[in-house]
Design a protein around this motif. Sequence first.
Motif, PDB file in Angstrom:
ATOM      1  N   TYR A   1      39.043  38.477  43.934  1.00  0.00           N
ATOM      2  CA  TYR A   1      40.420  38.007  44.155  1.00  0.00           C
ATOM      3  C   TYR A   1      41.409  38.882  43.378  1.00  0.00           C
ATOM      4  O   TYR A   1      42.421  39.339  43.927  1.00  0.00           O
ATOM      5  CB  TYR A   1      40.537  36.550  43.722  1.00  0.00           C
ATOM      6  N   ASP A   2      41.105  39.122  42.109  1.00  0.00           N
ATOM      7  CA  ASP A   2      41.994  39.931  41.270  1.00  0.00           C
ATOM      8  C   ASP A   2      42.022  41.390  41.719  1.00  0.00           C
ATOM      9  O   ASP A   2      43.088  42.038  41.696  1.00  0.00           O
ATOM     10  CB  ASP A   2      41.561  39.851  39.799  1.00  0.00           C
TER      11      ASP A   2
ATOM     12  N   THR B   1      41.521  42.471  44.794  1.00  0.00           N
ATOM     13  CA  THR B   1      42.297  42.504  46.039  1.00  0.00           C
ATOM     14  C   THR B   1      43.789  42.551  45.743  1.00  0.00           C
ATOM     15  O   THR B   1      44.544  43.305  46.355  1.00  0.00           O
ATOM     16  CB  THR B   1      41.982  41.266  46.902  1.00  0.00           C
ATOM     17  N   GLN B   2      44.205  41.737  44.786  1.00  0.00           N
ATOM     18  CA  GLN B   2      45.609  41.718  44.381  1.00  0.00           C
ATOM     19  C   GLN B   2      46.033  43.070  43.801  1.00  0.00           C
ATOM     20  O   GLN B   2      47.098  43.591  44.140  1.00  0.00           O
ATOM     21  CB  GLN B   2      45.823  40.613  43.347  1.00  0.00           C
TER      22      GLN B   2
ATOM     23  N   SER C   1      46.000  45.848  46.605  1.00  0.00           N
ATOM     24  CA  SER C   1      47.064  45.605  47.587  1.00  0.00           C
ATOM     25  C   SER C   1      48.436  45.977  47.040  1.00  0.00           C
ATOM     26  O   SER C   1      49.305  46.460  47.782  1.00  0.00           O
ATOM     27  CB  SER C   1      47.059  44.142  48.026  1.00  0.00           C
ATOM     28  N   ASN C   2      48.646  45.761  45.763  1.00  0.00           N
ATOM     29  CA  ASN C   2      49.927  46.119  45.137  1.00  0.00           C
ATOM     30  C   ASN C   2      50.203  47.613  45.225  1.00  0.00           C
ATOM     31  O   ASN C   2      51.358  48.034  45.347  1.00  0.00           O
ATOM     32  CB  ASN C   2      49.924  45.690  43.662  1.00  0.00           C
TER      33      ASN C   2
ATOM     34  N   TYR D   1      52.356  44.152  51.592  1.00  0.00           N
ATOM     35  CA  TYR D   1      51.965  43.129  50.613  1.00  0.00           C
ATOM     36  C   TYR D   1      53.136  42.770  49.710  1.00  0.00           C
ATOM     37  O   TYR D   1      53.321  41.604  49.338  1.00  0.00           O
ATOM     38  CB  TYR D   1      50.785  43.634  49.783  1.00  0.00           C
TER      39      TYR D   1
ATOM     40  N   LYS E   1      55.090  34.268  47.999  1.00  0.00           N
ATOM     41  CA  LYS E   1      54.064  33.992  46.998  1.00  0.00           C
ATOM     42  C   LYS E   1      52.819  33.377  47.627  1.00  0.00           C
ATOM     43  O   LYS E   1      51.687  33.789  47.316  1.00  0.00           O
ATOM     44  CB  LYS E   1      54.624  33.053  45.922  1.00  0.00           C
TER      45      LYS E   1
ATOM     46  N   ARG F   1      50.846  35.902  49.611  1.00  0.00           N
ATOM     47  CA  ARG F   1      50.052  36.794  48.756  1.00  0.00           C
ATOM     48  C   ARG F   1      48.770  36.102  48.306  1.00  0.00           C
ATOM     49  O   ARG F   1      47.699  36.726  48.237  1.00  0.00           O
ATOM     50  CB  ARG F   1      50.866  37.219  47.532  1.00  0.00           C
TER      51      ARG F   1
ATOM     52  N   ASN G   1      45.031  37.503  49.180  1.00  0.00           N
ATOM     53  CA  ASN G   1      43.968  37.710  48.188  1.00  0.00           C
ATOM     54  C   ASN G   1      42.750  36.838  48.497  1.00  0.00           C
ATOM     55  O   ASN G   1      41.605  37.272  48.338  1.00  0.00           O
ATOM     56  CB  ASN G   1      44.490  37.384  46.786  1.00  0.00           C
TER      57      ASN G   1
END
Length: 274
Positions: A48-49, A51-52, A55-56, A62, A67, A70, A74
């Motif tokens: 999850y982290d 992916t975040q 993606s950033n 993204y 919120k 997003r 994720n």
Amino acid sequence: MAMSLKTVMAIKSYQSQADALVKNYLLADHFVPFTSVLGGMLACKLVYDLTQLVSNFYFKSYLGLTKIQRVEWNNRGMSTFHAIYISIMSLYFVFWSDLFSDQRHPGLVTFQSSTLSTFILGISVGYFLADLGLIVWLYPSLGGMEYVVHHTLSGLAVAYSVFSGEGQLYTYMVLISEITTPEINMRWYLDTAGMKRSCAYLINGIVIFFAWLIARILLFGYTFYHVYLHYDQVIKMHVIGYLLVFGVPTVLGMMNLMWFAKIVKGLMKTISKR
């Protein structure tokens, strides 16, 4: 030189203690279910982290999401990773491994299991717990009641196989259906990125149709046929396992048919527009 030798010996000592800890506790047969479930939840958090983070940096769309979008972005990255992992392992155990072979093992197929097969299913239980927790926490933003029912039934069935060792073959058969998850997630990503009219969206829709037909319709029929052929073994399971073998695939199968009807309708609508 003496200090260097002492340091090397100390490192080897700590390494031996760590190996003993992993072998005697974390991967001991009676600890494997708990270790794997916890490992699955931690792996979900990591994916999850990641992916975040990725993606950033690499997806401009993204940054323009709300919120909650997003979070879903994720979350779908996490579910895609699990789907690829469990689909590959399920295909291996069902079609290539000898673990559930009638010819290679004299015992009942419904009671066959191994440390590896239990560990892999435990990772999947960790995923279902993590994903269900997120869905309930943000309900209904990440999915309605059908997602709660799907994850609850799937999680309970997989967890029973992990902690009892019963019916692991049928659990893996049903989990092959996760092979459709990456395509479903890709459909959401393309839609969110404003590519609903692209060729990629149409091709993905066609792939979803065939993958769903094979993995969630035909394969479920094969599962029931296999249960029918081995009913004399299934009936010897604990009553909970017996009910899960019949109940979970039946409910999930009906949900699959319902979703398949929507997939066919959506695909025909997309093709007619073109």
